[in-house]
Design a protein around this motif. Structure first.
Motif, short mmCIF file in Angstrom:
data_model
loop_
_atom_site.label_atom_id
_atom_site.label_comp_id
_atom_site.label_asym_id
_atom_site.label_seq_id
_atom_site.Cartn_x
_atom_site.Cartn_y
_atom_site.Cartn_z
N GLU A 112 0.99 -1.12 -0.02
CA GLU A 112 0.09 0.07 -0.03
C GLU A 112 1.04 1.24 0.04
O GLU A 112 0.52 2.32 -0.66
CB GLU A 112 -0.99 -0.02 1.21
N THR A 113 1.87 1.11 0.73
CA THR A 113 2.80 2.44 0.87
C THR A 113 3.52 2.60 -0.52
O THR A 113 3.62 3.87 -1.16
CB THR A 113 4.26 2.31 1.91
N ARG A 116 0.87 4.03 -2.92
CA ARG A 116 0.40 5.32 -2.44
C ARG A 116 1.30 6.39 -3.04
O ARG A 116 0.86 7.42 -3.59
CB ARG A 116 -0.08 5.54 -1.23
N GLU A 117 2.57 6.08 -2.55
CA GLU A 117 3.70 6.92 -2.71
C GLU A 117 4.57 6.96 -4.18
O GLU A 117 5.36 7.22 -4.44
CB GLU A 117 4.67 6.97 -1.68
N ASP A 159 -13.84 4.07 -1.41
CA ASP A 159 -12.68 4.03 -0.40
C ASP A 159 -13.20 3.98 1.24
O ASP A 159 -12.80 3.22 1.98
CB ASP A 159 -11.84 5.32 -0.77
N GLU A 299 -5.74 11.68 6.43
CA GLU A 299 -6.04 11.24 5.04
C GLU A 299 -6.30 12.64 4.18
O GLU A 299 -7.36 13.36 4.80
CB GLU A 299 -7.12 10.16 5.13
N VAL A 303 -4.25 10.40 -0.02
CA VAL A 303 -2.84 10.16 0.52
C VAL A 303 -2.99 10.17 2.13
O VAL A 303 -3.54 11.15 2.52
CB VAL A 303 -1.86 11.09 0.27
#
Length: 371
Positions: A112-113, A116-117, A159, A299, A303
């Protein structure tokens, strides 16, 4: 849900060290024997970090693996403490580390990191080009969705629906259903078993009919900065309704470029601003309540930001445990981009207790204020 592809154990350790380096840590890797590694880090502001890595993909990390490491890190007053593995964490470890403000990293959270990044290129340095594990089952509809239904599903905050399933079930009974919920309408239209698709579409339409995510739990609570004032407009997402939550947290927030804590002062990095969140926490039963600082996430625009460690200062001196029949005021800081205008505070689904948030404008969000 993105899951990081399996890496060679030594490459996995170097990958984790690279992640910290990209976050402005100076890192050092040390083998510790018995398939363990220690990643030590330090930032220019004096913040210290320590990560225990058990990189074998077939390991189950137990409490005995981490207890001594956590005690050692706390004794050395390490600001950021983490444990990482390509295997699994036992439930006992998850409970123990939550109480001691320790971050757990596994292939799911790391995936997930990376997603996301947008760190896929970093991962590819250690693989043949793969970044995520391929899902065994995809999700889709075996029929065309009528235009009105398609518009209705498109309007759902998917989400938030996924997050609510996660928070209500703790990732257990409903976790598998949550993982099969689509993240977009396009995901809903890819191929997979009809029975699964029809059930999930029915769930989504039921949510829509009953008022979106309100049918699954409490709605977002309050705004920390009223419309028309400078700063980030902050809301908070409860993980359970008032009547069933383990912990009640009255909260307030403010946006600032700098904060003072006692004799220490801290300035937000260039291009960033601080969002300070104060919470007055009360367990609802005769048992202690659990809400560690690491369980709180801010959030904004999809992000998520963890709390900003501050050298020599913390707003969670008890480590996230709260005595029954008492209330205690704590605070935390998030560092977010300076162009951020809105955001939501929420609790990670892995937190031991559920939390209901109640906005309270009378609560001071100044760490130096009298409580």
């Amino acid at each position: 849900m993105a899951r990081l592809v399996e890496l060679d154990p030594t490459k996995f350790v170097r990958f984790l060290s690279d992640l910290w380096t990209q976050r402005n840590w100076q890192t050092k890797v040390q083998p510790r024997g018995e398939g363990r590694y220690l990643v030590q880090g330090q930032r220019g502001d004096g913040t210290k970090g320590m990560m225990l890595v058990l990189p074998a993909p077939d390991v189950t990390v137990e409490k005995d693996h981490v207890r001594g490491f956590v005690a050692h890190a706390k004794k050395r007053q390490i600001d950021v403490v983490a444990v990482a593995t390509q295997g699994e964490f036992s439930d006992e470890v998850r409970g123990f580390t939550t109480k001691h403000d320790v971050t757990l990293l596994d292939p799911d959270s790391l995936g997930e990191t990376v997603e996301r990044e947008e760190l896929e290129e970093t991962v590819k340095q250690y693989t043949d080009g793969d970044v995520y594990e391929t899902a065994d089952v995809e999700f889709g509809l075996p029929f065309d969705v009528p235009k009105p239904v398609e518009d209705a599903i498109s309007s759902l905050p998917l989400d938030s629906v996924r997050e609510r399933f996660d928070s209500l079930t703790g990732g257990d009974d409903g976790g598998s259903l949550r993982d099969r919920l689509p993240s977009s309408l396009d995901d809903l239209k890819s191929g997979s078993p009809p029975s699964v698709r029809v059930v999930v579409v029915a769930v989504l339409l039921l949510v829509l009919a009953l008022g979106s995510v309100a049918a699954l739990g409490p709605m977002v609570d309050g705004l920390g900065t009223p419309t028309g004032q400078d700063g980030v407009a902050v809301s908070a997402l409860s993980s359970a309704p008032n009547e069933s939550a383990d912990v009640v947290a009255r909260w307030n927030s403010r946006t600032t470029d700098s904060i003072a804590v006692g004799n220490e002062s801290y300035t937000a990095p260039d291009g960033q601003q601080f969002v300070v969140v104060a919470l007055d926490v009360s367990p609802t039963s005769s048992s202690p309540g659990s809400l560690p600082q690491s369980a709180l996430v801010f959030e904004s625009d999809g992000v998520r930001y963890g709390y900003q460690p501050l050298a020599n200062s913390t707003g969670f001196e008890t480590g996230g445990l709260f005595a029954p029949n008492e209330s205690q005021t704590v605070w935390t800081v998030f560092s977010v981009p300076s162009n951020t205008t809105t955001g939501t505070v929420l609790v990670r689904a892995t937190n031991e207790d559920t939390v209901t948030f109640v906005h309270d404008e009378s609560l001071s969000a100044d760490p130096d204020a009298e409580t």
